[in-house]
Design a protein around this motif. Structure first.
Motif, PDB file in Angstrom:
ATOM      1  N   THR A 140       2.437   3.943  -3.694  1.00 50.99           N
ATOM      2  CA  THR A 140       1.849   3.963  -2.738  1.00 50.99           C
ATOM      3  C   THR A 140       0.742   3.234  -2.898  1.00 50.99           C
ATOM      4  OG1 THR A 140       2.771   5.813  -1.573  1.00 50.99           O
ATOM      5  CG2 THR A 140       0.804   5.584  -0.186  1.00 50.99           C
ATOM      6  N   TYR A 141      -0.754   2.281  -2.191  1.00 52.66           N
ATOM      7  CA  TYR A 141      -1.641   2.056  -2.776  1.00 52.66           C
ATOM      8  C   TYR A 141      -2.694   2.397  -0.681  1.00 52.66           C
ATOM      9  CZ  TYR A 141       1.581  -0.601  -5.903  1.00 52.66           C
ATOM     10  OH  TYR A 141       2.257  -1.148  -6.218  1.00 52.66           O
ATOM     11  N   GLN A 142      -3.813   1.999  -1.440  1.00 53.00           N
ATOM     12  CA  GLN A 142      -4.447   2.240  -0.889  1.00 53.00           C
ATOM     13  C   GLN A 142      -6.051   0.947  -0.147  1.00 53.00           C
ATOM     14  OE1 GLN A 142      -8.225   4.943  -0.574  1.00 53.00           O
ATOM     15  NE2 GLN A 142      -8.249   5.154   1.054  1.00 53.00           N
ATOM     16  N   ALA A 143      -6.078   0.235   0.604  1.00 54.18           N
ATOM     17  CA  ALA A 143      -5.739  -0.865   0.508  1.00 54.18           C
ATOM     18  C   ALA A 143      -7.909  -0.730   0.692  1.00 54.18           C
ATOM     19  CB  ALA A 143      -6.346  -1.967   1.651  1.00 54.18           C
ATOM     20  N   VAL A 144      -8.527  -1.272  -0.708  1.00 55.35           N
ATOM     21  CA  VAL A 144     -10.310  -0.741  -0.526  1.00 55.35           C
ATOM     22  C   VAL A 144     -10.881  -2.086  -1.210  1.00 55.35           C
ATOM     23  CG1 VAL A 144     -10.033   2.136  -1.118  1.00 55.35           C
ATOM     24  CG2 VAL A 144      -9.829  -0.048  -2.902  1.00 55.35           C
ATOM     25  N   PRO A 145     -10.612  -3.208  -0.574  1.00 53.18           N
ATOM     26  CA  PRO A 145     -11.538  -4.268  -0.075  1.00 53.18           C
ATOM     27  C   PRO A 145     -13.379  -3.420  -1.162  1.00 53.18           C
ATOM     28  CG  PRO A 145     -10.773  -4.473   1.535  1.00 53.18           C
ATOM     29  CD  PRO A 145     -10.824  -3.495   1.485  1.00 53.18           C
ATOM     30  N   PRO A 146     -14.378  -4.682  -1.277  1.00 50.98           N
ATOM     31  CA  PRO A 146     -15.488  -3.904  -1.952  1.00 50.98           C
ATOM     32  C   PRO A 146     -16.470  -4.092  -0.597  1.00 50.98           C
ATOM     33  CG  PRO A 146     -15.064  -6.693  -2.127  1.00 50.98           C
ATOM     34  CD  PRO A 146     -13.620  -6.186  -2.021  1.00 50.98           C
ATOM     35  N   LYS A 168      -0.572 -16.382   4.905  1.00 50.47           N
ATOM     36  CA  LYS A 168      -0.793 -15.284   5.073  1.00 50.47           C
ATOM     37  C   LYS A 168       0.128 -14.233   6.312  1.00 50.47           C
ATOM     38  CE  LYS A 168      -6.070 -15.736   4.816  1.00 50.47           C
ATOM     39  NZ  LYS A 168      -7.033 -16.261   5.892  1.00 50.47           N
ATOM     40  N   VAL A 169       0.780 -13.879   5.506  1.00 49.50           N
ATOM     41  CA  VAL A 169       1.913 -13.047   6.437  1.00 49.50           C
ATOM     42  C   VAL A 169       1.125 -11.801   6.654  1.00 49.50           C
ATOM     43  CG1 VAL A 169       3.684 -14.450   5.152  1.00 49.50           C
ATOM     44  CG2 VAL A 169       2.649 -11.854   3.875  1.00 49.50           C
ATOM     45  N   GLY A 170       0.340 -11.204   6.974  1.00 53.63           N
ATOM     46  CA  GLY A 170      -0.219 -10.094   7.319  1.00 53.63           C
ATOM     47  C   GLY A 170      -1.319 -10.195   6.728  1.00 53.63           C
ATOM     48  N   ALA A 171      -1.370  -7.954   6.708  1.00 51.64           N
ATOM     49  CA  ALA A 171      -2.871  -7.180   6.805  1.00 51.64           C
ATOM     50  C   ALA A 171      -2.604  -6.311   6.023  1.00 51.64           C
ATOM     51  CB  ALA A 171      -3.875  -7.930   7.303  1.00 51.64           C
ATOM     52  N   ILE A 172      -3.607  -5.383   5.371  1.00 43.95           N
ATOM     53  CA  ILE A 172      -3.374  -3.944   4.803  1.00 43.95           C
ATOM     54  C   ILE A 172      -4.901  -4.024   5.334  1.00 43.95           C
ATOM     55  CG2 ILE A 172      -3.422  -1.411   3.859  1.00 43.95           C
ATOM     56  CD1 ILE A 172      -1.409  -3.475   1.850  1.00 43.95           C
ATOM     57  N   GLY A 173      -5.500  -3.124   6.767  1.00 48.23           N
ATOM     58  CA  GLY A 173      -7.150  -2.582   7.185  1.00 48.23           C
ATOM     59  C   GLY A 173      -7.545  -1.158   6.029  1.00 48.23           C
ATOM     60  N   TYR A 174      -8.520  -1.654   6.227  1.00 44.54           N
ATOM     61  CA  TYR A 174      -9.425  -0.939   5.499  1.00 44.54           C
ATOM     62  C   TYR A 174      -9.451   0.670   4.704  1.00 44.54           C
ATOM     63  CZ  TYR A 174     -14.265   0.281   2.734  1.00 44.54           C
ATOM     64  OH  TYR A 174     -15.095   0.379   2.088  1.00 44.54           O
ATOM     65  N   ARG A 175      -9.195   0.445   3.261  1.00 49.47           N
ATOM     66  CA  ARG A 175      -8.545   1.918   4.073  1.00 49.47           C
ATOM     67  C   ARG A 175      -7.826   2.502   4.031  1.00 49.47           C
ATOM     68  NH1 ARG A 175     -13.416   5.488   0.627  1.00 49.47           N
ATOM     69  NH2 ARG A 175     -14.552   3.647   0.817  1.00 49.47           N
ATOM     70  N   GLU A 176      -6.193   1.761   4.610  1.00 46.95           N
ATOM     71  CA  GLU A 176      -5.185   2.080   5.335  1.00 46.95           C
ATOM     72  C   GLU A 176      -4.030   2.199   3.613  1.00 46.95           C
ATOM     73  OE1 GLU A 176      -4.069  -0.085   8.505  1.00 46.95           O
ATOM     74  OE2 GLU A 176      -5.594   0.852   9.624  1.00 46.95           O
ATOM     75  N   TYR A 177      -2.999   2.754   3.725  1.00 49.79           N
ATOM     76  CA  TYR A 177      -1.541   2.982   2.961  1.00 49.79           C
ATOM     77  C   TYR A 177      -1.248   1.865   3.028  1.00 49.79           C
ATOM     78  CZ  TYR A 177      -4.702   6.909   1.111  1.00 49.79           C
ATOM     79  OH  TYR A 177      -5.836   7.766   1.165  1.00 49.79           O
ATOM     80  N   ALA A 178      -0.311   1.467   2.365  1.00 54.14           N
ATOM     81  CA  ALA A 178       1.093   0.644   2.009  1.00 54.14           C
ATOM     82  C   ALA A 178       1.997   1.256   0.794  1.00 54.14           C
ATOM     83  CB  ALA A 178       0.087  -0.775   2.212  1.00 54.14           C
ATOM     84  N   GLN A 202       3.016  -6.852  -5.516  1.00 50.61           N
ATOM     85  CA  GLN A 202       3.835  -6.747  -4.386  1.00 50.61           C
ATOM     86  C   GLN A 202       3.836  -5.468  -2.776  1.00 50.61           C
ATOM     87  OE1 GLN A 202       7.803  -7.536  -5.101  1.00 50.61           O
ATOM     88  NE2 GLN A 202       8.564  -8.653  -2.884  1.00 50.61           N
ATOM     89  N   VAL A 203       3.626  -5.690  -1.978  1.00 48.84           N
ATOM     90  CA  VAL A 203       3.515  -4.721  -0.982  1.00 48.84           C
ATOM     91  C   VAL A 203       4.142  -4.754   0.311  1.00 48.84           C
ATOM     92  CG1 VAL A 203       1.241  -3.746  -1.497  1.00 48.84           C
ATOM     93  CG2 VAL A 203       1.472  -5.885   0.261  1.00 48.84           C
ATOM     94  N   TRP A 204       3.872  -3.364   0.665  1.00 49.85           N
ATOM     95  CA  TRP A 204       5.702  -3.711   1.813  1.00 49.85           C
ATOM     96  C   TRP A 204       4.413  -3.276   3.672  1.00 49.85           C
ATOM     97  CZ3 TRP A 204       8.211  -0.052  -0.527  1.00 49.85           C
ATOM     98  CH2 TRP A 204       9.330  -0.553  -1.189  1.00 49.85           C
ATOM     99  N   ALA A 205       4.485  -4.832   4.103  1.00 52.29           N
ATOM    100  CA  ALA A 205       2.650  -4.313   5.309  1.00 52.29           C
ATOM    101  C   ALA A 205       3.920  -5.076   6.350  1.00 52.29           C
ATOM    102  CB  ALA A 205       1.683  -4.855   4.920  1.00 52.29           C
ATOM    103  N   ASP A 206       2.934  -5.034   7.391  1.00 53.71           N
ATOM    104  CA  ASP A 206       3.357  -5.745   8.495  1.00 53.71           C
ATOM    105  C   ASP A 206       5.083  -6.026   9.187  1.00 53.71           C
ATOM    106  OD1 ASP A 206       0.771  -5.192   9.742  1.00 53.71           O
ATOM    107  OD2 ASP A 206       0.375  -7.819   8.978  1.00 53.71           O
TER     108      ASP A 206
END
Length: 94
Positions: A31-37, A54-64, A76-80
């Motif tokens: 499990t990962y959390q998106a934490v861009p700068p 680009k095939v999808g996105a993970i929202g800021y501080r959301e999990y994938a 590698q992640v599962w998103a969208d």
């Protein structure tokens, strides 16, 4: 439109041998959390690099979830609803 893009991305990943697995299908997932700068979505791409679509996105501080696989600076992640790759320095593993 999103379903068509997801289908095309899934077909592309399957052709590349990456497959598309739902998070529930994998016993060994991370499990990962998106934490861009800055507060923004983290793009998910069809392959491990900026040259891939680009095939999808993970929202800021959301999990994938993902299969715990990395290649260089990409994870590698599962998103969208499909599998893709996100920039590892912007992911925090849980």
């Amino acid at each position: 439109m999103r379903r068509i893009i997801t289908f095309i991305a899934a077909a592309s990943l399957a052709t590349l041998g990456l497959g598309v697995l739902p998070a529930q299908a994998s016993a060994g997932s991370c499990t990962y959390q998106a934490v861009p700068p800055f507060p923004a979505n983290l793009w998910v791409r069809s392959g491990p690099g900026e040259g891939y679509a680009k095939v999808g996105a993970i929202g800021y501080r959301e999990y994938a979830d993902g299969p715990c696989q990395s290649q260089g600076d990409w994870t590698q992640v599962w998103a969208d609803g499909g599998a893709g790759w996100a920039y590892s320095p912007y992911l925090r593993e849980y």
